[in-house]
Scaffold this motif. Structure first.
Motif, short mmCIF file in Angstrom:
data_model
loop_
_atom_site.label_atom_id
_atom_site.label_comp_id
_atom_site.label_asym_id
_atom_site.label_seq_id
_atom_site.Cartn_x
_atom_site.Cartn_y
_atom_site.Cartn_z
N ALA A 38 -47.88 -21.57 -38.08
CA ALA A 38 -47.03 -22.70 -38.95
C ALA A 38 -45.67 -22.19 -39.50
CB ALA A 38 -47.66 -23.47 -40.14
N GLY A 39 -44.46 -22.66 -39.46
CA GLY A 39 -43.41 -21.95 -39.97
C GLY A 39 -42.58 -20.97 -39.09
N LEU A 40 -43.26 -20.86 -37.87
CA LEU A 40 -42.55 -20.02 -37.02
C LEU A 40 -42.20 -20.47 -35.76
CD1 LEU A 40 -42.05 -16.78 -36.94
CD2 LEU A 40 -44.32 -16.57 -35.37
N SER A 41 -40.91 -20.70 -35.55
CA SER A 41 -40.37 -21.14 -34.36
C SER A 41 -40.45 -20.51 -33.16
CB SER A 41 -38.80 -21.76 -34.70
OG SER A 41 -37.93 -20.53 -35.00
N THR A 42 -40.12 -21.09 -31.86
CA THR A 42 -39.87 -20.56 -30.81
C THR A 42 -38.84 -19.31 -31.01
OG1 THR A 42 -40.79 -22.25 -29.62
CG2 THR A 42 -39.60 -20.69 -28.15
N GLY A 43 -37.84 -19.61 -31.38
CA GLY A 43 -36.34 -18.72 -31.53
C GLY A 43 -36.61 -17.38 -32.21
N ALA A 44 -37.72 -17.49 -33.29
CA ALA A 44 -38.28 -16.60 -34.07
C ALA A 44 -39.06 -15.55 -33.26
CB ALA A 44 -38.85 -17.01 -35.34
N LEU A 45 -39.89 -16.17 -32.46
CA LEU A 45 -40.80 -15.30 -31.48
C LEU A 45 -39.91 -14.73 -30.70
CD1 LEU A 45 -43.78 -17.78 -31.07
CD2 LEU A 45 -44.01 -15.71 -32.55
N ILE A 46 -39.12 -15.25 -30.18
CA ILE A 46 -38.28 -14.45 -29.28
C ILE A 46 -37.55 -13.47 -29.67
CG2 ILE A 46 -36.34 -14.66 -27.57
CD1 ILE A 46 -37.29 -17.81 -27.15
N ALA A 47 -37.19 -13.46 -31.01
CA ALA A 47 -36.31 -12.31 -31.64
C ALA A 47 -37.25 -11.29 -31.94
CB ALA A 47 -35.73 -12.80 -32.89
N ILE A 48 -38.55 -11.41 -32.57
CA ILE A 48 -39.50 -10.58 -32.71
C ILE A 48 -39.93 -9.84 -31.37
CG2 ILE A 48 -41.86 -10.34 -33.50
CD1 ILE A 48 -41.51 -12.64 -35.30
N LEU A 49 -40.16 -10.32 -30.42
CA LEU A 49 -40.40 -9.91 -29.08
C LEU A 49 -39.37 -9.04 -28.68
CD1 LEU A 49 -42.33 -12.84 -27.05
CD2 LEU A 49 -43.36 -10.69 -28.40
N ALA A 50 -37.88 -9.38 -29.00
CA ALA A 50 -36.84 -8.55 -28.61
C ALA A 50 -36.86 -7.06 -29.15
CB ALA A 50 -35.49 -9.49 -28.69
N CYS A 51 -37.12 -7.41 -30.46
CA CYS A 51 -37.22 -6.24 -31.47
C CYS A 51 -38.38 -5.03 -30.85
CB CYS A 51 -37.44 -6.45 -33.09
SG CYS A 51 -35.99 -7.45 -33.41
N ILE A 52 -39.57 -5.93 -30.55
CA ILE A 52 -40.48 -4.92 -30.24
C ILE A 52 -40.06 -4.14 -29.00
CG2 ILE A 52 -42.85 -4.84 -29.34
CD1 ILE A 52 -43.63 -7.10 -31.25
N VAL A 53 -39.61 -4.83 -28.13
CA VAL A 53 -38.93 -4.20 -26.64
C VAL A 53 -37.98 -3.12 -27.01
CG1 VAL A 53 -37.82 -4.59 -24.63
CG2 VAL A 53 -39.74 -6.15 -25.53
N ILE A 54 -37.24 -3.23 -27.86
CA ILE A 54 -35.84 -2.46 -28.31
C ILE A 54 -36.66 -1.02 -28.95
CG2 ILE A 54 -33.76 -1.95 -29.62
CD1 ILE A 54 -33.30 -4.94 -29.26
N LEU A 55 -37.86 -1.10 -29.65
CA LEU A 55 -38.38 -0.15 -30.09
C LEU A 55 -39.18 0.62 -29.36
CD1 LEU A 55 -39.69 -1.95 -33.82
CD2 LEU A 55 -37.83 -0.35 -33.39
N LEU A 56 -39.84 -0.07 -28.53
CA LEU A 56 -40.37 0.76 -27.23
C LEU A 56 -39.68 1.52 -26.26
CD1 LEU A 56 -42.87 -1.96 -26.30
CD2 LEU A 56 -43.44 0.01 -27.50
N VAL A 57 -38.29 1.04 -26.30
CA VAL A 57 -37.38 1.63 -25.27
C VAL A 57 -36.88 2.89 -26.03
CG1 VAL A 57 -35.04 1.52 -24.33
CG2 VAL A 57 -36.64 -0.55 -24.03
N ILE A 58 -36.58 2.74 -27.32
CA ILE A 58 -36.24 3.81 -28.11
C ILE A 58 -37.13 5.10 -28.25
CG2 ILE A 58 -35.34 4.72 -30.54
CD1 ILE A 58 -34.21 1.97 -30.73
#
Length: 526
Positions: free
Chosen positions: A335-355
Motif C-alpha cells: 500500500a502507498g507504493l506505486s509502480t514508478g516508485a518500485l522502478i526507481a528503487i530497483l534502479a538505485c539498487i542496480v546503480i549501487l551494485l555497479v559502483i
C-alpha cells in the motif's frame, strides 16, 4: 492411291499428270477438283516445274471412320488458240480413289474425362467408378489399366488392370482433401504397346463427422461494476463439415454449471447465443477469471455436439465502463507504493551494485608500491654458504648483503666493515697515532659505491655501516676472548683499590695461608 491414317495435315498423298498433245508453250496444263466425297479432306495444287497435280491432306484421316475416298479431277489447257475452239473442248477428267491405310494407334477412352463421387469415411475397397478404353485398330488388342503413381502419391486409389474399376484403398477425409485428381492410363497388349491417359476427378462427399466449435476463442472482458442482466458476449459457432443451407446451431450451458449464480445463457435461435450476468459485485481480488463451459449442437445427420469453454476476465473500468486494466498485479503491491516508485528503487539498487563492482575491480588493478619494505621483501632465492666461519669478527665467510641481492653473489665486492685506514688514506693534517677515522669521507665513499653498484636494487634502500673501533684501553669486550678457567684469573689487584673492594679481594683474591706451630686455634694466617 493410298493415305495412311498416321499422316498429318498438309502432308502429300500423291501426284497425277495430264499430257498436252501440242507440246508447245501454249499447252500449259492446270488442275482442279470438281467432285467427290474427299473434297473436304484433300487439297489440290499444281507443281509449277513438273506441271503435276499434287494431292495433300487437308485434315487427318481415320481408318476406323472412313476407309476409302473418291476424287474427280479435271485437267485443262490454260491457253487455247481461238482458231481451234470449234475443235474443243480442250480439257479432260479423271476419277481418283484414295484408300486409307490402317496404322497402329493407342487405345481410346470412351469419355475424354471422368468424374466420380465417394462417401467420406467409406471403408477400404469401396468402388469409386469404372473407366473404359479400347483398341480401334483392326487387331483390336486387349487393354490393361494402371494409375501412374505421380498422380496419386499417397496411393488413395487402385484400379483393376483388366476392367478399369477404381476402388479406394483407405477411408477418405473430406475436411483434409475434398477432391482427388488422378490419371488412369490404358496400354494395348501386343503391337507397339502404345498407351493413352485420361483424367479422373473424384469428389469426396461430406458426412457430418465433426463437432461444432466456437467461431472465435477470444476472452470476454467484463467490468467489476457490471450490472446484473447485462449481455457481456454474443457467441457463434462453426463446423468443419460442409455446412448445408439449413444447418443450425443450438447452445446451452454444460450440466455442471447450469445452476451457477454468476452467468446465464440464452439461445437466440439463429445459430448465436447471448451470455448474461446474474449478479453484481465482482472483484478481481476475489477472482479475476471465470470459465464457462458451453455445449454446441448441430442439426446434421447424424447430429454432432461439442463443448467449448468461454473465458470471462474481470477488469477495472471507469464510470463510463471503459476498461482500464485487466491485470491483477497492481493489487498485490504494498500500500502507498506505486509502480514508478518500485522502478526507481530497483534502479538505485542496480546503480549501487555497479559502483561496488567497479570499486572492487579498481582495487584489484591497483599497482604495488615501488618501495619494498624489509618485512615484505620475501624472496625464493636460496644462497648456499659452505664455508666455516672463524668467529664473530670474521665476516668474510657470511655476507648478509648477498641475500638482499642474489645477483651480486657471483661478483667480487669489497667488505663493508674493513678498517677505513686500510682502504682509504688519511687526510692531510691528521696524526696517524691518533688512530682516528674521517667518518664523513667513509660514509660518502660508501654512498657512491651503492649508487654505482649495478647489482644494487632499483629502489631506495637503507645502507648500514657498522665499525667497531680499535685500540681501546678497555680492550675487547667480546666473551670469545675470555679465558675458560678461573685458575687463569688474577684478582689480587683488587686489594690495592681500597677498603671498598676488600670484600671482593677476599672472595676472588689469592690466599697465602700457613699454619704456625703453637697456635691453638685453627685460624689460618693469610
Amino acid at each position: 492411291m493410298s493415305a495412311s491414317e498416321d499422316k498429318v495435315e498438309g502432308e502429300e498423298v500423291g501426284r497425277v499428270k495430264a499430257n498436252d498433245p501440242d507440246m508447245g508453250d501454249n499447252g500449259l496444263v492446270n488442275y482442279r477438283l470438281v467432285d467427290g466425297d474427299g473434297i473436304g479432306t484433300f487439297d489440290l495444287s499444281t507443281d509449277s516445274e513438273t506441271r503435276e497435280a499434287v494431292i495433300k491432306l487437308k485434315k487427318r484421316v481415320d481408318f476406323e471412320t472412313t476407309k476409302l475416298y473418291t476424287l474427280k479431277l479435271e485437267a485443262f489447257n490454260m491457253h487455247v488458240d481461238p482458231h481451234y475452239l470449234a475443235w474443243g473442248p480442250y480439257k479432260d477428267e479423271a476419277t481418283i480413289k484414295i484408300s486409307v491405310e490402317d496404322a497402329d494407334e493407342p487405345p481410346v477412352f470412351v469419355a475424354p474425362l471422368y468424374t466420380f463421387e465417394v462417401e467420406e469415411n467409406a471403408p477400404a475397397g469401396t468402388q469409386v467408378g469404372r473407366v473404359h478404353a479400347q483398341d480401334t485398330d483392326a487387331a483390336n488388342n486387349p487393354v490393361r489399366y494402371m494409375i501412374p503413381r505421380y498422380t496419386d502419391v499417397e496411393q488413395f486409389f487402385s484400379v483393376n488392370s483388366e476392367d478399369g474399376m477404381i476402388t479406394a484403398t483407405r477411408p477418405l477425409d473430406r475436411e483434409t482433401q475434398p477432391w482427388h485428381n488422378i490419371s488412369v492410363s490404358a496400354t494395348e497388349i501386343g503391337g507397339h504397346h502404345q498407351d493413352t491417359k485420361v483424367r479422373v476427378n473424384i469428389r469426396v462427399k461430406d458426412r457430418n463427422d465433426n463437432a461444432p466449435e466456437f467461431a472465435t476463442n477470444n476472452e470476454v472482458l467484463m467490468c467489476e461494476n457490471v450490472a446484473p442482466g447485462k449481455v457481456i458476449e454474443t457467441i457463434s459457432a462453426v463446423d468443419k463439415d460442409e455446412m448445408a443451407h439449413r444447418q443450425r446451431f443450438t447452445f446451452s450451458l454444460a450440466p455442471e454449471v447450469a445452476h451457477n449464480q454468476n452467468f446465464s445463457l440464452k439461445d437466440n435461435a439463429d445459430s448465436t447465443a447471448s451470455v448474461y450476468v446474474l449478479r453484481k459485485g465482482f472483484s478481481r481480488l476475489t477472482q479475476d477469471v471465470y470459465f464457462l463451459p458451453v455445449e454446441i449442437n448441430d442439426n446434421g445427420v447424424p447430429p454432432m455436439s461439442g463443448t467449448g469453454t468461454l473465458t470471462v476476465r474481470v477488469c477495472s473500468c471507469d464510470s463510463k465502463d471503459t476498461i482500464l486494466s485487466c491485470n491483477v498485479e497492481p493489487y498485490v503491491l504494498p500500500a502507498g507504493l506505486s509502480t514508478g516508485a518500485l522502478i526507481a528503487i530497483l534502479a538505485c539498487i542496480v546503480i549501487l551494485l555497479v559502483i561496488v563492482v567497479l570499486f572492487v575491480a579498481l582495487r584489484r588493478q591497483k599497482k604495488e608500491p615501488l618501495i619494498v619494505f624489509e618485512e615484505e621483501d620475501i624472496r625464493e632465492n636460496i644462497i648456499t654458504y659452505d664455508d666455516e666461519g672463524g668467529g664473530e669478527e670474521d665476516t668474510e665467510a657470511f655476507d648478509i648483503a648477498t641475500l638482499q641481492n642474489p645477483d651480486g653473489a657471483n661478483g667480487f665486492h669489497p667488505r663493508k666493515d674493513m678498517k677505513p685506514e686500510l682502504q682509504f688514506p688519511l687526510r692531510p693534517g691528521v696524526h696517524p697515532a691518533a688512530n682516528s677515522v674521517d667518518v664523513d669521507d667513509f660514509i660518502k665513499t660508501r654512498v657512491a659505491e651503492a649508487d654505482s653498484d649495478p647489482t644494487a636494487p632499483p629502489y631506495d634502500s637503507i645502507q648500514i655501516y657498522g665499525y667497531e673501533g680499535r685500540g681501546s684501553l678497555a680492550g675487547s669486550l667480546s666473551s670469545l676472548e675470555s679465558v675458560t678457567t678461573e685458575s687463569d684469573l688474577d684478582y689480587d689487584y683488587l686489594r690495592s683499590w681500597g677498603p671498598r673492594f676488600k670484600k671482593l679481594a677476599d672472595l676472588y683474591g689469592t690466599k697465602d695461608c700457613s699454619v704456625h706451630e703453637g697456635d691453638d686455634d685453627d685460624d689460618d694466617d693469610c
